[in-house]
Design a protein around this motif. Sequence first.
Motif, PDB file in Angstrom:
ATOM      1  N   TRP A   7       5.106  -2.628   8.961  1.00  0.00           N
ATOM      2  CA  TRP A   7       4.962  -3.892   9.420  1.00  0.00           C
ATOM      3  C   TRP A   7       3.863  -4.758   9.237  1.00  0.00           C
ATOM      4  CZ3 TRP A   7       2.154  -5.791  13.461  1.00  0.00           C
ATOM      5  CH2 TRP A   7       1.822  -4.824  14.220  1.00  0.00           C
ATOM      6  N   ILE A  10       2.635  -5.289   5.521  1.00  0.00           N
ATOM      7  CA  ILE A  10       3.310  -6.156   5.117  1.00  0.00           C
ATOM      8  C   ILE A  10       2.725  -7.492   5.478  1.00  0.00           C
ATOM      9  CG2 ILE A  10       5.615  -7.516   4.873  1.00  0.00           C
ATOM     10  CD1 ILE A  10       6.830  -5.007   5.084  1.00  0.00           C
ATOM     11  N   GLY A  11       2.402  -7.426   6.986  1.00  0.00           N
ATOM     12  CA  GLY A  11       1.455  -8.513   7.473  1.00  0.00           C
ATOM     13  C   GLY A  11      -0.118  -8.969   6.896  1.00  0.00           C
ATOM     14  N   ALA A  14       0.701 -10.670   3.657  1.00  0.00           N
ATOM     15  CA  ALA A  14       0.873 -12.039   3.890  1.00  0.00           C
ATOM     16  C   ALA A  14      -0.334 -12.676   4.201  1.00  0.00           C
ATOM     17  CB  ALA A  14       1.969 -12.249   4.903  1.00  0.00           C
ATOM     18  N   LEU A  17      -2.505 -13.462   1.263  1.00  0.00           N
ATOM     19  CA  LEU A  17      -1.934 -14.396   0.269  1.00  0.00           C
ATOM     20  C   LEU A  17      -2.026 -15.712   1.076  1.00  0.00           C
ATOM     21  CD1 LEU A  17       1.756 -13.095  -0.184  1.00  0.00           C
ATOM     22  CD2 LEU A  17       0.144 -13.507  -1.928  1.00  0.00           C
ATOM     23  N   LEU A  18      -2.254 -16.102   2.150  1.00  0.00           N
ATOM     24  CA  LEU A  18      -2.807 -17.174   2.811  1.00  0.00           C
ATOM     25  C   LEU A  18      -4.295 -17.223   2.606  1.00  0.00           C
ATOM     26  CD1 LEU A  18      -0.684 -17.092   6.391  1.00  0.00           C
ATOM     27  CD2 LEU A  18      -0.494 -18.514   4.386  1.00  0.00           C
ATOM     28  N   THR A  81       0.224  -3.943  -2.246  1.00  0.00           N
ATOM     29  CA  THR A  81       1.633  -3.681  -2.217  1.00  0.00           C
ATOM     30  C   THR A  81       2.247  -2.274  -2.951  1.00  0.00           C
ATOM     31  OG1 THR A  81       1.553  -5.196  -4.244  1.00  0.00           O
ATOM     32  CG2 THR A  81       1.976  -6.248  -2.301  1.00  0.00           C
ATOM     33  N   LEU A 106       4.554 -14.290  -6.436  1.00  0.00           N
ATOM     34  CA  LEU A 106       4.071 -14.857  -5.083  1.00  0.00           C
ATOM     35  C   LEU A 106       2.667 -15.290  -5.282  1.00  0.00           C
ATOM     36  CD1 LEU A 106       5.387 -11.899  -2.628  1.00  0.00           C
ATOM     37  CD2 LEU A 106       6.280 -14.267  -2.726  1.00  0.00           C
ATOM     38  N   THR A 111      -0.330 -18.882  -4.058  1.00  0.00           N
ATOM     39  CA  THR A 111      -1.556 -18.879  -3.732  1.00  0.00           C
ATOM     40  C   THR A 111      -2.602 -19.611  -5.253  1.00  0.00           C
ATOM     41  OG1 THR A 111      -2.161 -16.953  -5.346  1.00  0.00           O
ATOM     42  CG2 THR A 111      -1.698 -16.412  -2.957  1.00  0.00           C
TER      43      THR A 111
END
Length: 437
Positions: A7, A10-11, A14, A17-18, A81, A106, A111
């Motif tokens: 987790w 994966i966080g 994310a 990506l931000l 990833t 994604l 992005t």
Amino acid sequence: METLPLWAQIGAVAMLLLISGFFSISETAMMALNRHRLQELAIKKVIGAKTTQCLLAHTDQLLCVILIGNNLINVIIPVLTTSIALRAFHNHSAVLSITTGIIAFLIIVFTEITPKIVGAAYPEKIALPASLVIKPLMTISRPLAWFINLLANSILFVLHINMQKGRDLRMSNEEWRSVILESGNFIPSKHRSILLNLFNLESISVDDVMIPRQRIEALDFDMPLDQLVKQLETCSHNKIVVYRGDIDRVLGMLHVRKTLAALQNQKLKRERLEEVLAEPYFVPSGTPVFQQLQYFQDHRNQIALVVNEYGEVQGLVTLADIIEELIGEFTTTLPRTASGVAEGWNARGECIVTGGVSLRELNRRLSLRLPLDGPKTLNGLILERLEAIPEADVSLVISDTRIQVMQIDNQAIRTVKLFRPRRLNTIHTMVVREHAH
């Protein structure tokens, strides 16, 4: 990364990506920002405006920092990833291919495309707060940005690409005209019209805006004194041309009000009248209007007589005539018919004008599209098209405008009736309906 729980990995993806989206949206917002609007915000001391100005003053360093951050993150995301996919599904080629496709999707959507669309739509709201974050990053990464810029400039030097020359390119008048025409609601219609008229001043001459010779209100110095005084008292202008025998023999310009006030308690004498005459100011035919405007400023004069190569008076141009080309007609107490144009279209869509009226004046007052690249007056345009002196009641159509010759006098067209074009009738009907609603 393998020691982190799934987790958390994966966080991290994310979060990356931000951050990548932040760099993309900041880059687009910075480049789309209106510099003039930014200057106004900086003067008002809006938070972030001054910082944004500093960043945009060094565009090469700004882009370098943004692109470094963006590309680094976009490289790290696929690696991370792939590690997550190997940990979860082991070394399976199909899973790796699907993972690569998903992360590419994604990156492109979240992005690149979406942030840049938002950044272009709201540059001011995004660029100002983003600059507060990017400014420290620029300070930290300055050595790296300097090295990369040095390398990039070296490549440009080898390729003989002069970036300074590209920055010095100036917009032509036609390009400025296109910018103004496409400004839409950013510039009020009245202001836009004035700006366009300003560019037109360089392409027209005093012949286009002058009062023609036949319509100059002048005073014959040799006429009987009683008639001379009567004409002065009924004169509709403050300054009048004074000539002797023929208007080509100009004596000077007379200030009517000052003359009448000075001679109110004494009998008018020709010698006294000649003493108060001001020196006439002549300009050659074909003088550009913009240049003539500068002449008026330099000579502190507002009236000039236009003469041809033989010294014959062709017309009279005033400062007001030039200003009207910029901002439109002035509201005066003079009758409209004095300029050759009646009150406008009547209820039947007709307008009676004199043959000597200027085509530019007709186009401006009646919203017509008569050609301006040939004769300057309606009389000249009709004679050019017919190639002969017409008889009364002759009709012709020029630029969708029906023209009927009504009266001929001394081999010239004296009175003309114009009929409103269908294009104007349609516009008039739409306006009436809007008012009715």
